[in-house]
Design a protein around this motif. Structure first.
Motif, PDB file in Angstrom:
ATOM      1  N   LEU A   1     -99.078  -3.013  95.763  1.00  9.02           N
ATOM      2  CA  LEU A   1     -99.703  -4.127  95.054  1.00  9.02           C
ATOM      3  C   LEU A   1    -101.148  -3.787  94.750  1.00  9.02           C
ATOM      4  O   LEU A   1    -101.771  -2.970  95.441  1.00  9.02           O
ATOM      5  CB  LEU A   1     -99.659  -5.401  95.914  1.00  9.02           C
ATOM      6  CG  LEU A   1     -98.284  -5.887  96.387  1.00  9.02           C
ATOM      7  CD1 LEU A   1     -98.457  -6.998  97.411  1.00  9.02           C
ATOM      8  CD2 LEU A   1     -97.448  -6.364  95.210  1.00  9.02           C
ATOM      9  N   THR A   2    -101.690  -4.425  93.745  1.00  5.31           N
ATOM     10  CA  THR A   2    -103.120  -4.250  93.478  1.00  5.31           C
ATOM     11  C   THR A   2    -103.914  -4.939  94.590  1.00  5.31           C
ATOM     12  O   THR A   2    -103.432  -5.888  95.231  1.00  5.31           O
ATOM     13  CB  THR A   2    -103.503  -4.871  92.136  1.00  5.31           C
ATOM     14  OG1 THR A   2    -103.323  -6.293  92.202  1.00  5.31           O
ATOM     15  CG2 THR A   2    -102.659  -4.294  90.999  1.00  5.31           C
ATOM     16  N   PRO A   3    -105.147  -4.490  94.813  1.00  8.37           N
ATOM     17  CA  PRO A   3    -105.980  -5.174  95.818  1.00  8.37           C
ATOM     18  C   PRO A   3    -106.123  -6.661  95.542  1.00  8.37           C
ATOM     19  O   PRO A   3    -106.088  -7.475  96.477  1.00  8.37           O
ATOM     20  CB  PRO A   3    -107.320  -4.441  95.710  1.00  8.37           C
ATOM     21  CG  PRO A   3    -106.959  -3.060  95.232  1.00  8.37           C
ATOM     22  CD  PRO A   3    -105.804  -3.272  94.293  1.00  8.37           C
ATOM     23  N   ALA A   4    -106.256  -7.028  94.288  1.00  5.83           N
ATOM     24  CA  ALA A   4    -106.421  -8.448  93.957  1.00  5.83           C
ATOM     25  C   ALA A   4    -105.164  -9.246  94.297  1.00  5.83           C
ATOM     26  O   ALA A   4    -105.254 -10.381  94.779  1.00  5.83           O
ATOM     27  CB  ALA A   4    -106.759  -8.603  92.474  1.00  5.83           C
TER      28      ALA A   4
ATOM     29  N   VAL B   1    -104.944  -9.837  98.076  1.00  4.81           N
ATOM     30  CA  VAL B   1    -105.864 -10.903  98.495  1.00  4.81           C
ATOM     31  C   VAL B   1    -105.328 -12.262  98.068  1.00  4.81           C
ATOM     32  O   VAL B   1    -105.408 -13.248  98.821  1.00  4.81           O
ATOM     33  CB  VAL B   1    -107.268 -10.648  97.924  1.00  4.81           C
ATOM     34  CG1 VAL B   1    -108.175 -11.861  98.139  1.00  4.81           C
ATOM     35  CG2 VAL B   1    -107.881  -9.405  98.559  1.00  4.81           C
ATOM     36  N   ARG B   2    -104.754 -12.340  96.861  1.00  8.78           N
ATOM     37  CA  ARG B   2    -104.182 -13.612  96.401  1.00  8.78           C
ATOM     38  C   ARG B   2    -103.066 -14.059  97.329  1.00  8.78           C
ATOM     39  O   ARG B   2    -103.016 -15.226  97.748  1.00  8.78           O
ATOM     40  CB  ARG B   2    -103.652 -13.461  94.977  1.00  8.78           C
ATOM     41  CG  ARG B   2    -103.182 -14.788  94.355  1.00  8.78           C
ATOM     42  CD  ARG B   2    -102.468 -14.559  93.029  1.00  8.78           C
ATOM     43  NE  ARG B   2    -101.095 -14.109  93.231  1.00  8.78           N
ATOM     44  CZ  ARG B   2    -100.059 -14.928  93.414  1.00  8.78           C
ATOM     45  NH1 ARG B   2    -100.226 -16.241  93.442  1.00  8.78           N
ATOM     46  NH2 ARG B   2     -98.838 -14.435  93.570  1.00  8.78           N
ATOM     47  N   ARG B   3    -102.189 -13.148  97.673  1.00 16.02           N
ATOM     48  CA  ARG B   3    -101.053 -13.502  98.530  1.00 16.02           C
ATOM     49  C   ARG B   3    -101.510 -13.893  99.937  1.00 16.02           C
ATOM     50  O   ARG B   3    -101.032 -14.885 100.505  1.00 16.02           O
ATOM     51  CB  ARG B   3    -100.070 -12.329  98.601  1.00 16.02           C
ATOM     52  CG  ARG B   3     -99.364 -12.057  97.281  1.00 16.02           C
ATOM     53  CD  ARG B   3     -98.280 -11.008  97.428  1.00 16.02           C
ATOM     54  NE  ARG B   3     -97.570 -10.807  96.171  1.00 16.02           N
ATOM     55  CZ  ARG B   3     -96.396 -10.207  96.054  1.00 16.02           C
ATOM     56  NH1 ARG B   3     -95.772  -9.758  97.129  1.00 16.02           N
ATOM     57  NH2 ARG B   3     -95.834 -10.070  94.878  1.00 16.02           N
ATOM     58  N   SER B   4    -102.389 -13.099 100.504  1.00 15.70           N
ATOM     59  CA  SER B   4    -102.838 -13.425 101.854  1.00 15.70           C
ATOM     60  C   SER B   4    -103.598 -14.745 101.877  1.00 15.70           C
ATOM     61  O   SER B   4    -103.537 -15.494 102.858  1.00 15.70           O
ATOM     62  CB  SER B   4    -103.701 -12.301 102.432  1.00 15.70           C
ATOM     63  OG  SER B   4    -104.893 -12.134 101.692  1.00 15.70           O
ATOM     64  N   GLY B   5    -104.295 -15.068 100.774  1.00 16.69           N
ATOM     65  CA  GLY B   5    -104.991 -16.355 100.687  1.00 16.69           C
ATOM     66  C   GLY B   5    -104.023 -17.528 100.685  1.00 16.69           C
ATOM     67  O   GLY B   5    -104.243 -18.537 101.365  1.00 16.69           O
TER      68      GLY B   5
END
Length: 818
Positions: free
Chosen positions: A340-343, A346-350
């Protein structure tokens, strides 16, 4: 499963009265051995809140697997908690234990400040709930002022990170909020957070801990220090609701679960709350506004029986339910791992962090809105236990979707007796079992005089387990045989389908269905084994029936003490002053029982045993727990690792002889040519034995789901003399078409399955009927002098079946040094 159309359920009150006795709580220091239960905490030792400590700060670790996911790295947790403690009197943090790798385990309590007197009152009320449940739930001041506990266990699987971040977010918000509603909430509740239950896995990005164990399969085995802390917190906090925060199942999965349900639970008192709160969490997740959170998966409502059950007590929620908590697994929906892309990570973990935050806050609101009822019902579990009432029959429709497929229950005996003295096959095993019961929240007493019960005589000091006690379901779940699930479900989320430490941990346990021994009893808080050294100057015999016995034998061998193996698998140490002194030291250390050796004994002189093993961490640790020098091997490294000092090759995993390189095959051939011993388990051991031309057998395995407690017939000899009449299987294996010279040391009984699940294929060739009477342990000695022993049972599975360990150890001692 019946259709489950869900609505909020009105609470149902049930009243009764009963008196109780004293209760213990867990220690502040969680680094004690898991097998040693905590001693009672005196009320006067309870301190005020906050109880703040400066947490040691770990060095920065740029390789922490949390960092790419966009969540808090482990080394930033302590500084964050230190800062919150410094700025708020609502936060108390402590290092409550250490992981396998030595990292700190952080426990945080968030609550309004309490004076010492107030804290002691809270502790007194908490004890009342268990000891005097009717008094507690009818006390107006308790109902108004008791701080109802909520326990959050985060990040038990190391690569399911976001529960920790949600916990830290809630801790910070409640520590710093100026909202009067938050202040009021913290005056009425205590929030206990195990901030990261698996720091080693969090850093490494692995599900398991550093020792290789799935901690969420260990709650009634307690082999790992991280699990010991979870158990301690669950028992001590007495949480109204327990949340075990996981990932990743889409959509968000949250309990309650499908059947089969553990037969020892007061399920009516659980499901009436668990289901409405689950629906409330689903509704609040919808309000987050994410497309991925518009619905939840609630197994009780949405899945067929066995898909996601709460049957074995090895999981945090299943264990907590037996403690009279309303527990949940919460599986956040979005996997942030992979390509996955870094963004996107971060979206998923958020989103996952938001999901877990909702679960915490909604559950806290449920406690607030149903305060008197959840207190009443937690106490009602304990009241029923004290009263010895039968489990309730729960009618169809009790909650929407409840049907006959959900009704699981058991009949409680009046008591159990765990003998001491001549009636106990292993005093160390009995002490270990008692420690497990007490450490898990159960109560055990010792007889103050000799007595007779169930037609048997018992000496003073015998353990008595009165099942008229508050956590009888937990105690009975560990001691009773279990049930046969085979005809009720075609699936299970995971095994075991039966466990029974009462039958598989090596101790003699007697069941009294209608009788409590008529003898004065005193509450005990740990198990003890005296250890025996006979007087005079005889040669000393030890009958190996427990891991403690093997630890003593291997320790003596390591010190150069001459130890002889007799034909029945017991060992003898010849008398000298030095030998007697060294034996006495091992008796003190391991509490084992030596006796005078028989006149005219003869045996085989042993030497220190080195075992090379192929297999899992369970294989490694079973060998180590029994005192063997265990060295890892693989098929690719035999040329360098199967060295001349290895005495026994333990095949606990696939070792394919046909694919060995020339060098590795040469090393194996040299080992076998010098008479090296071989011990194998399951089909892997049999396959190796056949391929290496050692002992020819046909090994048949039951279905992969088949697991539980089985009847066996022991034929004596060096491996199974004095062995348990029951065994444990996690996919049973049996042996037929035995080659020349094979000796059957143990076979499955005529009716093999005591409890568990053991289905059969359409041909009927892999069910219990096919296994009945067939060999479960076989051995032979080859022409080259190799001692070979094959096991179809599962002595290494998750370090569970302690009573099978001596069979394995005796097999190793027989296989070595022919």
């Amino acid at each position: 499963m019946s259709t489950r159309h869900l609505t909020r359920l009105a609470a149902v009150a049930v009243g009764a009265s009963l008196l109780g006795t004293a209760v213990w709580t867990g220690p502040a220091n969680a680094t004690a051995l898991p097998s040693v239960p905590p001693q009672p905490v005196q009320l006067g030792q309870v301190e005020a809140y906050p109880r703040q400590n400066v947490l040691p700060v770990w060095p920065d670790d740029p390789n922490d697997a949390s960092i790419p996911i966009g969540v808090v790295p482990y080394d930033e947790i302590a500084p964050k908690l230190n800062a919150l403690q410094a700025g708020s009197d609502r936060v108390s943090a402590r290092v409550a234990g250490k992981t396998v790798a030595g990292r700190d385990l952080y426990v945080v309590t968030v609550t309004a400040p309490e004076t010492r007197t107030q804290a002691q009152q809270q502790e007194q009320w908490k004890r009342w709930l268990e000891d005097e449940p009717v008094k507690a739930r009818t006390n107006a001041r308790l109902l108004a002022e008791y701080k109802t506990p909520l326990f959050v266990n985060a990040n038990i699987h190391g690569n399911e990170w976001e529960g920790t971040d949600a916990a830290l977010r809630v801790i910070e918000e409640f520590a710093t909020s100026t909202d009067p509603a938050v202040a009021d909430l913290l005056k009425r509740n205590r929030l206990v957070f195990n901030v990261t239950a698996n720091p080693d896995g969090r850093i490494a990005g692995t599900r398991a801990n550093a020792a290789g164990y799935d901690l969420n399969r260990d709650l009634t085995i307690v082999s790992q220090p991280e699990t010991n802390l979870i158990r301690e917190l669950t028992v001590d906090a007495k949480p109204i609701i327990t949340l075990d925060l996981h990932g990743y199942v889409s959509p968000t999965l949250l309990h309650p679960s499908t059947p089969p349900h553990n037969v020892n639970n007061e399920y009516d008192l659980f499901i009436k709350h668990a289901l409405p709160n689950a629906l409330a969490i689903e509704e609040d997740l919808r309000d987050l506004g994410y497309a991925e959170t518009q619905r939840a998966r609630i197994p009780f409502r949405d899945d067929a029986p066995g898909v996601w059950d709460d049957f074995p007590p090895i999981y945090v929620p299943s264990f907590a339910l037996l403690q009279s908590s309303i527990p949940y697994t919460i599986e956040a929906p979005l996997n942030p791992r992979g390509n996955l892309t870094p963004a996107e990570r971060v979206r998923r973990s958020g989103i996952n962090t938001d999901v877990h935050e909702v679960a915490i806050k909604t559950s806290l609101r449920y406690i607030e809105e149903n305060r008197n009822q959840v207190i009443h019902d937690q106490a009602e579990v304990y009241r029923r236990g004290w009263a010895g009432e039968p489990l309730r029959d729960i009618p169809d429709g009790y909650v929407p979707g409840w049907g006959p497929e959900d009704n699981y229950n058991t009949e409680f005996p009046r008591s159990y007796v765990i003998p001491t003295g001549a009636g106990q096959r292993s005093e160390p095993a009995a002490a270990r079992l008692v420690d497990l019961l007490i450490g898990s929240g159960g109560r055990v007493w010792r007889a103050q005089g000799d007595f007779t019960a169930g037609g048997k005589s018992y000496p003073a000091g015998t353990y008595v387990v009165d099942l008229h006690q508050p956590k009888r379901g937990l105690v009975n779940s560990l001691l009773e045989p279990g049930i046969d699930l085979t005809d009720r479900v075609a699936d299970l989320y995971a095994g075991p389908a039966a466990w029974s430490q009462g039958l598989t941990w090596g101790a003699t346990v007697d069941t009294l269905w209608n009788e409590l021994p008529d003898v004065p009893l005193v509450r005990t808080y740990d198990g003890s084994a005296p250890g025996t050294l006979p007087g005079g100057s005889p040669d000393l015999r030890l009958d190996i029936q427990d891991a403690s016995d093997l630890l003593a034998v291997n320790a003596l061998l390591a010190q150069g003490v001459p130890v002889y193996r007799l034909a029945d698998g017991s060992v003898v140490v010849p008398h000298t002053t030095t030998n007697r002194r060294l034996v006495h030291a091992e008796i003190r250390r391991h509490r084992v029982d030596f006796e005078a050796a028989p006149a005219g004994w003869s045996g085989t002189l042993l030497d220190r045993v080195v075992v090379g093993y192929v297999g899992s961490v369970e294989v490694r640790d079973t060998l180590l727990d029994n005192g063997f020098d265990a060295r890892p091997l693989t098929a690719a490294t035999l040329a360098t690792t199967l060295t001349a000092d290895i005495d026994v090759l333990f095949v606990g995993g696939t070792l394919n002889v046909a694919t060995l390189t020339a060098d590795n095959r040469a090393a194996l051939d040299a080992f076998l040519a010098r008479g090296g011993g071989v011990v194998g388990i399951d089909t892997a051991g049999a396959a190796f034995s056949n391929a290496a031309g050692l002992l020819a057998v046909t090994a048949t395995a039951g279905q992969s789901l088949a697991s539980g407690v089985v009847n066996v017939v022991n034929n004596g000899g060096p491996v199974t003399s004095g062995a348990l009449p029951h065994s444990f299987v996690a996919q049973p294996v049996w042996f037929t078409n035995l080659g020349a010279g094979a000796i059957v040391d143990q076979a499955y009984g005529a009716d093999p399955l005591v409890a568990g699940w053991w289905g059969t294929n359409a041909a009927g060739t892999n069910g219990p009927a096919a296994a009945a009477g067939q060999a479960s342990i076989v051995r032979t000695e080859t022409a080259a002098g190799n001692g070979v022993v094959l096991f179809g049972t599962d002595p290494t599975w998750r370090l569970h079946a302690k009573g099978l360990h001596p069979q394995l150890g005796r097999a190793i001692l027989w296989a070595v040094q022919r």
